[in-house]
Design a protein around this motif. Structure first.
Motif, PDB file in Angstrom:
ATOM      1  N   TYR A  35      75.506  70.440 143.975  1.00 65.43           N
ATOM      2  CA  TYR A  35      75.725  71.661 143.217  1.00 65.43           C
ATOM      3  C   TYR A  35      75.558  72.866 144.139  1.00 65.43           C
ATOM      4  CZ  TYR A  35      75.531  69.137 138.795  1.00 65.43           C
ATOM      5  OH  TYR A  35      75.795  68.295 137.742  1.00 65.43           O
ATOM      6  N   GLN A  37      74.494  76.852 144.021  1.00 67.64           N
ATOM      7  CA  GLN A  37      73.816  77.817 143.159  1.00 67.64           C
ATOM      8  C   GLN A  37      73.868  79.198 143.796  1.00 67.64           C
ATOM      9  OE1 GLN A  37      69.602  77.177 142.323  1.00 67.64           O
ATOM     10  NE2 GLN A  37      69.754  78.323 140.399  1.00 67.64           N
ATOM     11  N   LEU A  43      74.954  77.733 138.646  1.00 66.75           N
ATOM     12  CA  LEU A  43      75.042  76.373 139.183  1.00 66.75           C
ATOM     13  C   LEU A  43      76.432  75.813 138.932  1.00 66.75           C
ATOM     14  CD1 LEU A  43      71.626  75.210 137.873  1.00 66.75           C
ATOM     15  CD2 LEU A  43      72.392  74.642 140.172  1.00 66.75           C
ATOM     16  N   PHE A  45      79.139  72.622 139.842  1.00 63.96           N
ATOM     17  CA  PHE A  45      79.245  71.250 140.313  1.00 63.96           C
ATOM     18  C   PHE A  45      80.278  71.146 141.424  1.00 63.96           C
ATOM     19  CE2 PHE A  45      79.315  66.757 140.275  1.00 63.96           C
ATOM     20  CZ  PHE A  45      80.626  66.336 140.203  1.00 63.96           C
ATOM     21  N   ASN A  56      83.478  62.104 140.731  1.00 68.06           N
ATOM     22  CA  ASN A  56      83.794  63.347 140.030  1.00 68.06           C
ATOM     23  C   ASN A  56      83.910  64.449 141.055  1.00 68.06           C
ATOM     24  OD1 ASN A  56      84.008  63.157 137.150  1.00 68.06           O
ATOM     25  ND2 ASN A  56      81.834  62.661 137.060  1.00 68.06           N
ATOM     26  N   LEU A  90      72.280  72.387 146.251  1.00 70.36           N
ATOM     27  CA  LEU A  90      71.340  71.434 145.682  1.00 70.36           C
ATOM     28  C   LEU A  90      71.965  70.055 145.593  1.00 70.36           C
ATOM     29  CD1 LEU A  90      69.962  73.642 142.793  1.00 70.36           C
ATOM     30  CD2 LEU A  90      68.650  72.844 144.750  1.00 70.36           C
ATOM     31  N   ARG A  97      75.459  56.136 137.357  1.00 72.86           N
ATOM     32  CA  ARG A  97      76.401  57.240 137.235  1.00 72.86           C
ATOM     33  C   ARG A  97      75.801  58.333 136.370  1.00 72.86           C
ATOM     34  NH1 ARG A  97      81.724  56.925 137.140  1.00 72.86           N
ATOM     35  NH2 ARG A  97      81.481  59.190 137.038  1.00 72.86           N
ATOM     36  N   THR A  98      76.169  59.579 136.648  1.00 72.73           N
ATOM     37  CA  THR A  98      75.703  60.687 135.813  1.00 72.73           C
ATOM     38  C   THR A  98      76.328  60.559 134.421  1.00 72.73           C
ATOM     39  OG1 THR A  98      77.488  62.089 136.591  1.00 72.73           O
ATOM     40  CG2 THR A  98      75.396  62.219 137.754  1.00 72.73           C
ATOM     41  N   GLY A  99      75.779  61.277 133.501  1.00 70.82           N
ATOM     42  CA  GLY A  99      76.172  61.176 132.094  1.00 70.82           C
ATOM     43  C   GLY A  99      74.926  61.536 131.341  1.00 70.82           C
ATOM     44  N   ASN A 100      74.270  60.572 130.736  1.00 68.68           N
ATOM     45  CA  ASN A 100      73.013  60.887 130.095  1.00 68.68           C
ATOM     46  C   ASN A 100      71.832  60.568 130.996  1.00 68.68           C
ATOM     47  OD1 ASN A 100      73.106  58.167 130.054  1.00 68.68           O
ATOM     48  ND2 ASN A 100      72.467  57.940 127.930  1.00 68.68           N
ATOM     49  N   GLU A 101      72.122  60.351 132.263  1.00 69.71           N
ATOM     50  CA  GLU A 101      71.047  60.058 133.207  1.00 69.71           C
ATOM     51  C   GLU A 101      70.295  61.326 133.602  1.00 69.71           C
ATOM     52  OE1 GLU A 101      71.073  55.957 133.698  1.00 69.71           O
ATOM     53  OE2 GLU A 101      69.848  57.375 134.822  1.00 69.71           O
ATOM     54  N   LYS A 102      69.013  61.178 133.779  1.00 73.68           N
ATOM     55  CA  LYS A 102      68.193  62.264 134.303  1.00 73.68           C
ATOM     56  C   LYS A 102      68.510  62.432 135.780  1.00 73.68           C
ATOM     57  CE  LYS A 102      63.317  63.222 135.360  1.00 73.68           C
ATOM     58  NZ  LYS A 102      61.928  62.753 135.133  1.00 73.68           N
ATOM     59  N   LEU A 103      68.714  63.684 136.198  1.00 71.68           N
ATOM     60  CA  LEU A 103      68.943  63.989 137.600  1.00 71.68           C
ATOM     61  C   LEU A 103      67.641  64.419 138.263  1.00 71.68           C
ATOM     62  CD1 LEU A 103      72.305  66.008 137.568  1.00 71.68           C
ATOM     63  CD2 LEU A 103      71.945  63.583 138.051  1.00 71.68           C
ATOM     64  N   PHE A 105      66.372  66.456 141.432  1.00 73.85           N
ATOM     65  CA  PHE A 105      66.895  67.430 142.385  1.00 73.85           C
ATOM     66  C   PHE A 105      66.004  67.560 143.611  1.00 73.85           C
ATOM     67  CE2 PHE A 105      70.467  69.692 140.480  1.00 73.85           C
ATOM     68  CZ  PHE A 105      70.402  69.247 139.168  1.00 73.85           C
ATOM     69  N   GLY A 106      66.653  67.807 144.751  1.00 80.90           N
ATOM     70  CA  GLY A 106      65.954  68.215 145.941  1.00 80.90           C
ATOM     71  C   GLY A 106      65.683  69.707 145.891  1.00 80.90           C
TER      72      GLY A 106
ATOM     73  N   TYR B  32      75.681  65.121 125.412  1.00 82.53           N
ATOM     74  CA  TYR B  32      74.301  64.952 125.834  1.00 82.53           C
ATOM     75  C   TYR B  32      73.839  66.337 126.298  1.00 82.53           C
ATOM     76  CZ  TYR B  32      75.701  60.038 126.137  1.00 82.53           C
ATOM     77  OH  TYR B  32      76.190  58.786 125.868  1.00 82.53           O
ATOM     78  N   PHE B  34      70.612  68.908 127.859  1.00 82.96           N
ATOM     79  CA  PHE B  34      69.432  68.898 128.711  1.00 82.96           C
ATOM     80  C   PHE B  34      68.871  70.318 128.845  1.00 82.96           C
ATOM     81  CE2 PHE B  34      70.293  64.708 130.690  1.00 82.96           C
ATOM     82  CZ  PHE B  34      71.624  64.557 130.351  1.00 82.96           C
ATOM     83  N   TYR B  36      66.551  72.056 131.930  1.00 81.66           N
ATOM     84  CA  TYR B  36      65.906  71.932 133.224  1.00 81.66           C
ATOM     85  C   TYR B  36      65.156  73.230 133.517  1.00 81.66           C
ATOM     86  CZ  TYR B  36      68.411  67.683 134.662  1.00 81.66           C
ATOM     87  OH  TYR B  36      68.880  66.390 134.774  1.00 81.66           O
ATOM     88  N   LEU B  44      65.607  71.773 140.597  1.00 77.78           N
ATOM     89  CA  LEU B  44      65.454  71.737 139.148  1.00 77.78           C
ATOM     90  C   LEU B  44      64.681  70.499 138.722  1.00 77.78           C
ATOM     91  CD1 LEU B  44      68.069  73.519 139.712  1.00 77.78           C
ATOM     92  CD2 LEU B  44      68.706  72.955 137.372  1.00 77.78           C
ATOM     93  N   THR B  94      76.715  67.560 128.960  1.00 73.67           N
ATOM     94  CA  THR B  94      77.644  66.619 129.560  1.00 73.67           C
ATOM     95  C   THR B  94      78.113  65.650 128.483  1.00 73.67           C
ATOM     96  OG1 THR B  94      78.029  65.069 131.370  1.00 73.67           O
ATOM     97  CG2 THR B  94      75.919  64.906 130.240  1.00 73.67           C
ATOM     98  N   ARG B  98      81.072  62.431 132.796  1.00 76.26           N
ATOM     99  CA  ARG B  98      81.360  63.742 133.371  1.00 76.26           C
ATOM    100  C   ARG B  98      80.096  64.334 133.973  1.00 76.26           C
ATOM    101  NH1 ARG B  98      85.348  67.397 129.957  1.00 76.26           N
ATOM    102  NH2 ARG B  98      85.457  68.275 132.040  1.00 76.26           N
TER     103      ARG B  98
END
Lengths: 114, 112
Positions: A35, A37, A43, A45, A56, A90, A97-103, A105-106, B32, B34, B36, B44, B94, B98
């Motif tokens: 990302y 920022q 932010l 993508f 993506n 970032l 895969r992203t979607g409902n997954e928690k990300l 971040f660094g 979905y 979120f 952060y 984040l 999201t 995506r």
């Protein structure tokens, strides 16, 4: 478990140069997203890699590219830098895969283009 | 297409007061959602997420958010603000497969 590691932390470049940023995801995470920022655009993508394949892509010019290695580490490259590329970049990782997954971040790489 | 609107780029509350950060989303399919949080010079960190289970979602640090489909909202609340809550908060949306789309962020200031 170590978190997401981004190097370098700060970078100063001049217009026209190119730059490579590095991201090491959390061990076992296979998805890496990038990302940009900025104060003006927030932010945005850039792209997502999963199992070494770009899954993506955001709406950025072709000067922005990336790749992912077999150990899930990822690099992002920006060629022919412009002043407007100054931003915090970032990286985020997730197990799948992203979607409902928690990300996760660094802390980012702060790029300044002079 | 998916998008997020965060109302109010800056919110200031007194310590101990209610925190309310507003987020409205747009999505053509069930989303979905979120929240952060970003502290200075850091990346984040996930506060909470909604993934079509309970509409009231509880997160870390005493925060919670309620998904209201009829209002297309996902506002973040905390009953009593603490000085350590001062940070920037991002709402994101999201749909499956995506990337996350983030809102423009709300900077929360907590006054002693």
């Amino acid at each position: 478990k170590a978190g997401v590691t981004q190097t370098p932390r700060y970078l100063i470049k001049t217009r026209g140069q190119q730059v490579t940023l590095s991201c090491s995801p959390i061990s076992g995470h296979r998805s890496v997203s990038w990302y940009q920022q900025t104060p003006g655009q927030g932010l945005q993508f850039l792209f997502e890699y999963f199992s070494e394949t770009q899954r993506n892509k955001g709406n950025f010019p072709g000067r922005f590219s990336g790749r992912q290695f077999s150990n899930s580490r990822s690099e992002m490259n920006v060629s022919t830098l412009e002043l407007g590329d100054s931003a915090l970049y970032l990286c985020a990782s997730s197990p799948e895969r992203t979607g409902n997954e928690k990300l996760f971040f660094g802390s980012g790489t702060q790029l300044s283009v002079l | 297409a998916q998008s997020v609107t965060q109302l109010g780029s800056h919110v200031s509350v007194s310590e101990g007061a209610l925190v309310l950060l507003r987020c409205n989303y747009s999505s053509s399919v069930p989303p979905y959602l979120f929240w952060y949080v970003q502290y200075p010079n850091q990346g984040l960190q996930l506060l909470l997420k909604y993934t079509s289970a309970a509409t009231l979602v509880k997160g870390i640090n005493g925060f919670e958010a309620e998904f209201k489909k009829s209002e297309t909202s996902f506002h973040l609340t905390k009953p009593s603000a603490h000085m350590s809550d001062a940070a920037e908060y991002f709402c994101a949306v999201t749909t499956r497969g995506r990337a996350l789309t983030f809102g423009s962020g709300t900077r929360l200031q907590v006054q002693p």
